[in-house]
Enzyme design. Structure first.
Site, PDB file in Angstrom:
ATOM      1  CE1 TYR A  97       0.195   4.354   9.706  1.00 46.84           C
ATOM      2  CE2 TYR A  97      -1.190   4.647  11.637  1.00 46.84           C
ATOM      3  CZ  TYR A  97      -1.063   4.503  10.266  1.00 46.84           C
ATOM      4  OH  TYR A  97      -2.176   4.512   9.470  1.00 46.84           O
TER       5      TYR A  97
ATOM      6  CB  SER B 144      -2.821  -4.560  -4.201  1.00 47.85           C
ATOM      7  OG  SER B 144      -2.079  -4.209  -3.054  1.00 47.85           O
ATOM      8  CB  SER B 145      -5.115  -5.137   0.180  1.00 44.15           C
ATOM      9  OG  SER B 145      -4.204  -4.323   0.874  1.00 44.15           O
ATOM     10  N   GLY B 146      -7.477  -3.535   1.037  1.00 49.65           N
ATOM     11  CA  GLY B 146      -8.017  -2.608   2.015  1.00 49.65           C
ATOM     12  C   GLY B 146      -8.740  -1.396   1.447  1.00 49.65           C
TER      13      GLY B 146
ATOM     14  N   GLY C  97      -7.693   1.158  -0.334  1.00 54.59           N
ATOM     15  CA  GLY C  97      -7.416   1.500  -1.732  1.00 54.59           C
ATOM     16  C   GLY C  97      -8.209   0.632  -2.693  1.00 54.59           C
TER      17      GLY C  97
ATOM     18  CG  LEU D 135      -2.587   6.411  -9.950  1.00 58.78           C
ATOM     19  CD1 LEU D 135      -1.727   6.194 -11.206  1.00 58.78           C
ATOM     20  CD2 LEU D 135      -1.680   6.696  -8.756  1.00 58.78           C
TER      21      LEU D 135
ATOM     22  N   GLY E 196      -1.809   2.019  -3.506  1.00 62.87           N
ATOM     23  CA  GLY E 196      -2.194   1.034  -2.488  1.00 62.87           C
ATOM     24  C   GLY E 196      -3.551   0.437  -2.793  1.00 62.87           C
TER      25      GLY E 196
HETATM   26  N1  LIG Z   1      -6.547   0.186   8.517  1.00 65.94           N
HETATM   27  C1  LIG Z   1      -6.591   1.204   9.361  1.00 65.94           C
HETATM   28  O1  LIG Z   1      -7.030   1.061  10.539  1.00 65.94           O
HETATM   29  C2  LIG Z   1      -6.161   2.587   8.894  1.00 65.94           C
HETATM   30  C3  LIG Z   1      -6.521   3.679   9.693  1.00 65.94           C
HETATM   31  C4  LIG Z   1      -6.110   4.946   9.300  1.00 65.94           C
HETATM   32  C5  LIG Z   1      -5.366   5.122   8.151  1.00 65.94           C
HETATM   33  N2  LIG Z   1      -5.028   4.039   7.397  1.00 65.94           N
HETATM   34  C6  LIG Z   1      -4.220   4.279   6.198  1.00 65.94           C
HETATM   35  O2  LIG Z   1      -4.919   3.814   5.065  1.00 65.94           O
HETATM   36  C7  LIG Z   1      -3.997   3.488   4.026  1.00 65.94           C
HETATM   37  C8  LIG Z   1      -4.346   2.131   3.448  1.00 65.94           C
HETATM   38  O3  LIG Z   1      -4.181   1.149   4.437  1.00 65.94           O
HETATM   39  P1  LIG Z   1      -5.110  -0.145   4.586  1.00 65.94           P
HETATM   40  O4  LIG Z   1      -5.608  -0.144   5.972  1.00 65.94           O
HETATM   41  O5  LIG Z   1      -6.051  -0.226   3.456  1.00 65.94           O
HETATM   42  O6  LIG Z   1      -3.991  -1.284   4.538  1.00 65.94           O
HETATM   43  P2  LIG Z   1      -3.682  -2.454   3.487  1.00 65.94           P
HETATM   44  O7  LIG Z   1      -4.899  -3.245   3.228  1.00 65.94           O
HETATM   45  O8  LIG Z   1      -2.470  -3.146   4.009  1.00 65.94           O
HETATM   46  O9  LIG Z   1      -3.303  -1.646   2.162  1.00 65.94           O
HETATM   47  C9  LIG Z   1      -2.082  -0.981   2.036  1.00 65.94           C
HETATM   48  C10 LIG Z   1      -1.794  -0.804   0.573  1.00 65.94           C
HETATM   49  O10 LIG Z   1      -0.591  -0.042   0.438  1.00 65.94           O
HETATM   50  C11 LIG Z   1       0.194  -0.663  -0.573  1.00 65.94           C
HETATM   51  N3  LIG Z   1       1.603  -0.384  -0.382  1.00 65.94           N
HETATM   52  C12 LIG Z   1       2.350  -0.593   0.738  1.00 65.94           C
HETATM   53  N4  LIG Z   1       3.625  -0.251   0.489  1.00 65.94           N
HETATM   54  C13 LIG Z   1       3.663   0.185  -0.812  1.00 65.94           C
HETATM   55  C14 LIG Z   1       4.694   0.650  -1.667  1.00 65.94           C
HETATM   56  N5  LIG Z   1       5.984   0.741  -1.247  1.00 65.94           N
HETATM   57  N6  LIG Z   1       4.383   1.014  -2.932  1.00 65.94           N
HETATM   58  C15 LIG Z   1       3.116   0.919  -3.372  1.00 65.94           C
HETATM   59  N7  LIG Z   1       2.096   0.471  -2.627  1.00 65.94           N
HETATM   60  C16 LIG Z   1       2.388   0.097  -1.354  1.00 65.94           C
HETATM   61  C17 LIG Z   1      -0.135  -2.163  -0.491  1.00 65.94           C
HETATM   62  O11 LIG Z   1       0.030  -2.769  -1.767  1.00 65.94           O
HETATM   63  P3  LIG Z   1       1.258  -3.705  -2.219  1.00 65.94           P
HETATM   64  O12 LIG Z   1       1.740  -4.441  -1.015  1.00 65.94           O
HETATM   65  O13 LIG Z   1       0.643  -4.574  -3.283  1.00 65.94           O
HETATM   66  O14 LIG Z   1       2.251  -2.751  -2.790  1.00 65.94           O
HETATM   67  C18 LIG Z   1      -1.627  -2.112  -0.176  1.00 65.94           C
HETATM   68  O15 LIG Z   1      -2.378  -2.053  -1.363  1.00 65.94           O
HETATM   69  C19 LIG Z   1      -2.603   3.573   4.658  1.00 65.94           C
HETATM   70  O16 LIG Z   1      -1.999   4.801   4.309  1.00 65.94           O
HETATM   71  C20 LIG Z   1      -2.892   3.532   6.149  1.00 65.94           C
HETATM   72  O17 LIG Z   1      -1.889   4.174   6.910  1.00 65.94           O
HETATM   73  C21 LIG Z   1      -5.411   2.773   7.738  1.00 65.94           C
END
Ligand SMILES: NC(=O)c1ccc[n+]([C@@H]2O[C@H](COP(=O)([O-])OP(=O)(O)OC[C@H]3O[C@@H](n4cnc5c(N)ncnc54)[C@H](OP(=O)(O)O)[C@@H]3O)[C@@H](O)[C@H]2O)c1
Length: 271
Positions: free
Chosen positions: A149, A11-13, A15, A6, A9
């Site tokens: 953060y 739905s984008s990025g 995940g 499972l 997250g």
């Molecule tokens: N991008 C970076 O530079 C980076 C670097 C280090 C770590 N990260 C970490 O990687 C993870 C994924 O981030 P990403 O960069 O892939 O960003 P993203 O594309 O914005 O994806 C974030 C995901 O989290 C989900 N989400 C947010 N709030 C939620 C909630 N209350 N319940 C369920 N799902 C929720 C969103 O889905 P919905 O809105 O559809 O619920 C979306 O699928 C995060 O934990 C982030 O902190 C990212």
């Protein structure tokens, strides 16, 4: 061996990329997030099995419903839980409101704990399973504008270290994946120009320019997804996966320096 996973997250990025990669490798993926329509199009696009699960990690009923959905096809529970859902609230600490900070910890920390708590009983009963927690390079080092953060990600690091110790005798692995800047739509949790403290204008510009420069070197979400696949398929996964590895040297250096020297180096590199 094919596993059931499972991914929150999804739905984008990161995940989404992880769900696609895992499904293509023959694993059964429960793709969880709030935006169901995105999960449905992900399932349609995927090669392999992706089951959409609507989930808000901040909502106890929604988490309980997700467990029931999984149990319909997998009464023994999932093999792997990937706690990836999150967003990044950036800005100088004083400029962020209590509500913004509370929401950030609610999603990134409490949400992760509550989802983990919901799926652990089945793993404990089976004496097997893996929990993968997505932290960040910013959970290992702190720069201007990342106090809150980063605070959530330092919390994820501590929680994961504790869970790993507490679950080892039950056959459950706990793994941290720590991405650097990744090219996704990661939400900043704030509206443009929401700071109202002029004293921070210069610091905010510095932080914004730093993020912009780092984003030019950002890795793809698929690169992180490849690491997730390695973790899911490992017989005995490691404890921490920095992606990309090049951050290991910087983190070691910053931690080895006295704090004031480390602060000077950070400010110099951000200017
Ligand atoms: N991008 C970076 O530079 C980076 C670097 C280090 C770590 N990260 C970490 O990687 C993870 C994924 O981030 P990403 O960069 O892939 O960003 P993203 O594309 O914005 O994806 C974030 C995901 O989290 C989900 N989400 C947010 N709030 C939620 C909630 N209350 N319940 C369920 N799902 C929720 C969103 O889905 P919905 O809105 O559809 O619920 C979306 O699928 C995060 O934990 C982030 O902190 C990212």
């Amino acid at each position: 061996m094919s596993k059931s996973v499972l991914v929150t997250g999804a739905s984008s990025g990161i995940g989404r990329a992880t769900a696609l990669r895992l499904a293509a490798r023959g694993h059964t993926v429960f793709a969880a997030a709030r935006r169901l329509e995105r999960l449905e199009s992900l399932a349609a696009e995927a090669t392999g099995t992706v089951i959409p699960v609507q989930l808000d990690v901040r909502d106890a009923d929604s988490i309980a419903q997700a467990v029931r959905t999984v149990e319909q096809t997998h009464p023994q529970g999932i093999d792997v839980l990937v706690n990836n859902a999150g967003y990044s609230l950036l800005g100088p600490v004083e400029t962020l409101s209590a509500d913004e900070i509370r929401d950030q910890f609610d999603t990134n920390v409490l949400g992760l704990v509550e989802v983990t708590r919901a799926f652990l009983p089945a793993m404990r009963a089976r004496r097997s399973g893996t929990v993968v927690n997505v932290s960040s390079v910013l959970g290992r080092m702190t720069v201007v504008g990342t106090g809150v953060y980063g605070g959530t990600k330092y919390a994820v690091e501590a929680l994961s270290d504790a869970l790993r110790l507490e679950l080892a005798h039950l056959g459950i692995d706990v793994v941290l994946v720590e991405p650097g800047f990744t090219d996704t739509d990661l939400d900043t949790g704030r509206s443009e120009g929401s700071s109202t403290i002029p004293d921070y204008a210069e610091v905010e510009t510095m932080a914004a320019e730093y993020v912009e420069r780092e984003m030019k070197k950002a890795i793809s979400p698929e690169r992180v997804a490849d690491v997730m696949v390695r973790v899911v398929e490992a017989r005995s996964p490691g404890t921490r996966y920095l992606v990309p590895r090049r951050f290991a040297g910087l983190i070691a250096l910053l931690n080895a320096l006295p704090d004031k020297a480390s602060d000077r180096a950070k400010l110099r590199s951000m200017r």
